[in-house]
Structure formats: structure tokens, C-alpha cells
Design a protein around this motif. Sequence first.
Motif, PDB file in Angstrom:
ATOM      1  N   ILE A 127     -50.554 -35.061  -9.659  1.00 44.18           N
ATOM      2  CA  ILE A 127     -51.262 -35.330  -8.409  1.00 44.18           C
ATOM      3  C   ILE A 127     -52.743 -35.475  -8.726  1.00 44.18           C
ATOM      4  CG2 ILE A 127     -51.908 -34.393  -6.164  1.00 44.18           C
ATOM      5  CD1 ILE A 127     -49.177 -33.126  -5.982  1.00 44.18           C
ATOM      6  N   GLU A 128     -53.313 -36.613  -8.344  1.00 41.74           N
ATOM      7  CA  GLU A 128     -54.689 -36.933  -8.693  1.00 41.74           C
ATOM      8  C   GLU A 128     -55.655 -36.346  -7.683  1.00 41.74           C
ATOM      9  OE1 GLU A 128     -57.916 -37.799 -10.335  1.00 41.74           O
ATOM     10  OE2 GLU A 128     -56.132 -38.520 -11.396  1.00 41.74           O
ATOM     11  N   GLY A 129     -56.730 -35.742  -8.198  1.00 44.96           N
ATOM     12  CA  GLY A 129     -57.721 -35.172  -7.296  1.00 44.96           C
ATOM     13  C   GLY A 129     -59.134 -35.595  -7.590  1.00 44.96           C
ATOM     14  N   GLY A 130     -59.321 -36.569  -8.502  1.00 42.00           N
ATOM     15  CA  GLY A 130     -60.653 -36.994  -8.880  1.00 42.00           C
ATOM     16  C   GLY A 130     -61.381 -37.709  -7.758  1.00 42.00           C
ATOM     17  N   ALA A 131     -62.712 -37.628  -7.782  1.00 43.54           N
ATOM     18  CA  ALA A 131     -63.526 -38.200  -6.709  1.00 43.54           C
ATOM     19  C   ALA A 131     -63.350 -39.704  -6.609  1.00 43.54           C
ATOM     20  CB  ALA A 131     -64.995 -37.845  -6.937  1.00 43.54           C
ATOM     21  N   ASP A 137     -58.531 -44.174  -2.459  1.00 46.76           N
ATOM     22  CA  ASP A 137     -57.419 -43.910  -1.546  1.00 46.76           C
ATOM     23  C   ASP A 137     -57.800 -44.152  -0.088  1.00 46.76           C
ATOM     24  OD1 ASP A 137     -54.767 -42.959  -0.911  1.00 46.76           O
ATOM     25  OD2 ASP A 137     -55.684 -41.080  -0.264  1.00 46.76           O
ATOM     26  N   GLN A 138     -59.075 -44.068   0.232  1.00 49.81           N
ATOM     27  CA  GLN A 138     -59.506 -44.257   1.620  1.00 49.81           C
ATOM     28  C   GLN A 138     -59.525 -45.728   2.016  1.00 49.81           C
ATOM     29  OE1 GLN A 138     -59.783 -41.358   3.307  1.00 49.81           O
ATOM     30  NE2 GLN A 138     -59.344 -40.478   1.275  1.00 49.81           N
ATOM     31  N   ALA A 177     -52.146 -47.380  -3.831  1.00 48.40           N
ATOM     32  CA  ALA A 177     -50.809 -47.829  -4.228  1.00 48.40           C
ATOM     33  C   ALA A 177     -50.906 -48.736  -5.447  1.00 48.40           C
ATOM     34  CB  ALA A 177     -50.135 -48.563  -3.073  1.00 48.40           C
ATOM     35  N   ALA A 178     -51.863 -49.653  -5.426  1.00 50.14           N
ATOM     36  CA  ALA A 178     -52.067 -50.536  -6.573  1.00 50.14           C
ATOM     37  C   ALA A 178     -52.557 -49.752  -7.782  1.00 50.14           C
ATOM     38  CB  ALA A 178     -53.054 -51.642  -6.210  1.00 50.14           C
ATOM     39  N   ALA A 380     -53.613 -41.438   3.074  1.00 52.01           N
ATOM     40  CA  ALA A 380     -52.424 -40.590   3.219  1.00 52.01           C
ATOM     41  C   ALA A 380     -52.152 -39.773   1.966  1.00 52.01           C
ATOM     42  CB  ALA A 380     -51.212 -41.440   3.576  1.00 52.01           C
ATOM     43  N   TYR A 381     -52.324 -40.360   0.804  1.00 50.55           N
ATOM     44  CA  TYR A 381     -52.063 -39.627  -0.439  1.00 50.55           C
ATOM     45  C   TYR A 381     -52.953 -38.392  -0.525  1.00 50.55           C
ATOM     46  CZ  TYR A 381     -51.588 -38.756  -5.483  1.00 50.55           C
ATOM     47  OH  TYR A 381     -51.362 -38.174  -6.706  1.00 50.55           O
ATOM     48  N   THR A 382     -54.244 -38.594  -0.304  1.00 45.29           N
ATOM     49  CA  THR A 382     -55.189 -37.480  -0.410  1.00 45.29           C
ATOM     50  C   THR A 382     -54.859 -36.380   0.595  1.00 45.29           C
ATOM     51  OG1 THR A 382     -56.915 -38.993  -1.156  1.00 45.29           O
ATOM     52  CG2 THR A 382     -57.629 -36.864  -0.300  1.00 45.29           C
ATOM     53  N   ARG A 383     -54.490 -36.780   1.807  1.00 43.68           N
ATOM     54  CA  ARG A 383     -54.215 -35.791   2.852  1.00 43.68           C
ATOM     55  C   ARG A 383     -52.918 -35.041   2.634  1.00 43.68           C
ATOM     56  NH1 ARG A 383     -55.771 -40.157   6.199  1.00 43.68           N
ATOM     57  NH2 ARG A 383     -53.577 -40.558   6.703  1.00 43.68           N
TER      58      ARG A 383
END
Length: 441
Positions: A127-131, A137-138, A177-178, A380-383
Motif C-alpha cells: 500500500i503506497e503512502g508517498g506524497a 491519486d487525487q 490506476a495508470a 479513493a485509493y488514499t481514502r
Amino acid sequence: MQTVDVIVIGAGLAGLTTARELGNSGHKVLVLEAQDRLGGRIYTDDRLGVHLELGGNWLHWLQPHVWAEVTRYGLEVDRGPRSEECYWLQNGEVVKNDLAGFLAFIDPGQRKLVARSAEIMPRPDLIEGGAEFRAADQLSLQEVFDGLDLSDEERDANECAWVGHCNGPLDQVSYSAAIRWTAATAGEWGVMHTASSVLRITAGNSTLVDVIAGDVKGEIRLNSPVVKICHQRDGGEVTLADGSISRARRIVNTLPLNILHKLDIEPPLSPVKREASEEGTGSRGLKLWIRVKGPIKPFFAYSSQHHNLSVIRTEFVNAEDAVLVAFGADIDRFDFENIAAVSEALKVWRDDLEVLEVAAHPWGRDPYAEETWMIQRPGAYTRSQAELQRNEDSLYFASSDIANLWAGFFDGAIESGLRTAREVHTSLGAAYREFPRSADQ
């Protein structure tokens, strides 16, 4: 009341993988499937004279979890015919070339879009959390395309290639997604394109489902829709549509994201899970099979995301007919079951194709799916990605929708099933120590 160690809700790849692993670990497992067949969104049917994949279609050796299963069971894999012709649009006119010519035309745009994906997401298996990833993702994929320095012709062609991958309007699809899929092939967009759309199981993809199901040490019950889950720390109950109740120490829910919130669950799902399910995926498109009169040369064709059919190619070819597979961004855009309407859609590229039959499964209208494959909306991924994987008391989750590496693919379903089975097994070991079984269990 039947009591088992683990109840698995859903007999798709994620559910069957989970059940197989837990059964092999010595746990008593019950699989409950609402439909009258195994497979979930894998759905092979003999139509149009071939093994027709109405659901999930392709796999590749670069997808490690599913390829391990191909090796485990000795499954034969093949591919469709290599395209000899390729059609796409420029300034409203049809360009005819070969597939290599089209790929060369879109290569600069694809590189601008995803060339840095491996830097942005260096570990797509986690799971990616980098800035930088969170910022990507937004954005919608459409926003990113609009910001690239592309001609109208280049942009239409590049966008259309991604409609085939994302199966939905690009303004509803997260740029992540890409990033995620291309990061899975070390940033090489052409490799990602091949890995996601070429190889298939020769005898039909349902063969993979059947061999895994054959190794499940436990009961698999079809026509058994679950209507309610009650879960506590030490176990839970599921209620079926016929009123029967089964109890287990752990419950694994494998429902697709779009219908997760529609199941009666007590205590309720966390707000993040529920909101993610209510928002739904960005994939609301169409996969359509078309049998045409032969002989024809195998071909690939791209239009734009605004056409009824955006991507089409030859998947089977014979002397007297050929079977094409097509994708469109919106299942509600035209009457895809009408041969005349489909014939008209094909005229975007060529008017020499005689449509004989069509076949499709409208996944967006299927009450047990309401989606095709996982494509997350912007943000959605980040949330929700981490939360969707988190168990709540004795209730666990597994699905290709919540996988890390190849979400939306067979590989993602197996990855998720393996992860969840391991977590459940670990928790049951602790549970046995804390809550020992009585002699009659």
C-alpha cells in the motif's frame, strides 16, 4: 445451526483461494455462493462457437500469483491471433496501418503519462503512502491527459487505449490506476499493455476456478445468497435468504466493492468502507463479443472514449467467421444486444463487417457485482485502500477489488485470498488458545 471454523461468502477466485488455503491448514470451511455457478466475475460460456470469456479474460507470467496457479495445476495457456491490421481515427478520418504503427504513434504520449510510475510507486505490491503518489491519486486520468502537450489526434488515441484498460469514462478514473498497473511492469507501459490483454487459458478461464475449487477441503454451497452477517470478536453468524443460519469463528466476505454496502452487516461496516462502497468504482463500461462473417484478417481498432465502442480486436479467427472482443466506456450508451446497433458502431472503422451474433454479460446490472473490474475514482485509493483490507472483529475481507499489485485481475483476487487466509489462520491460532473448542466441535 451449522458451525464451522470459517465461512467464506462468495465462490470467485478470491473466495476459493481463501477456502483452499484455510482448508489445507486444517480449518473446517464452508463456502456460500449466491449464484448457481462458481467463478464470480470469471464466467466462461460456450457461445459463438468458442470458449467465450464473458468476465475476466487475460493473465500473464508477469502476474506472479496467478502464474503460480497455472504452474501448480499445469494449465495450458495460449493467445489470440496476432493483429495484421490496425485502425484508428485522426481528424475524424480512419487511419489504417498495423498495430506496431499505432503503438509507435501513441508511445510519446504514453511515456509522458506513465514513464515515472515506477518512481512514484516503487513497491506496487505494498500500500503506497508517498506524497507524490497521494497527489497523483487525487487527479482523474482525464485531468492528466488534458495537461499533456498532445495534439488532438494523439490525445484521442492515447485516451482510447486507456478506456480499454479502465472500462469507464476517464474523468471518473483516478490517475493512480495508470500509475499502479504500469508500476507493476517497472514503468514500461508497453509491457503493461501486453501483460493485461494477451494470454488466456486454452480450455477456458473457468478451468482455473474448477481446479482450485476441487482442492477446497470443505463444502461449497451454490444458490445460497447471504442476506445478513452478525459478527463479534470471537465469531459470527450468517443468515441466508432461505432463513437458515450458520455460525463460524471467522467470516470472510468477498463481495465486489459496489455491493458491499448493500449487505446487512451488524455491527455496521466502518464509515470508510461504507462510503467507498457507496461511491463505487469508476468502471461502468461494457465488454462485448461480436461474431462476424469471414474470412477477415485479424485486426485491432481504436476510436475515442466518446464512441459507443472504443476498442475492438479479433480474439478468434476461422475461415468462415471471426469473433471480436470490444470495450466501451459506458454500458448505457447504446443497445449492445441489438445487431443493427452493433453493426452501426463498427462502421466507425469499417463498413465491410457483417455481424452474425453478439454476446455479453452486463456486469454493471448484475445484482451480485454491479461493476466490471476495479478502477478506483480519484482519491479513493488514499481514502480507503488500507481500511478495505482491515478486518472488523471476526469479519475479514478478500477480493480482487482490494488487492495491491494487480487489482482487478485474476492475480489480484488470488493475492487477496492468500493474504486474508494467512491472517485468518493466524487469528484462529490465537482464538483456539483463548477459546478452546468443546469436545463435540
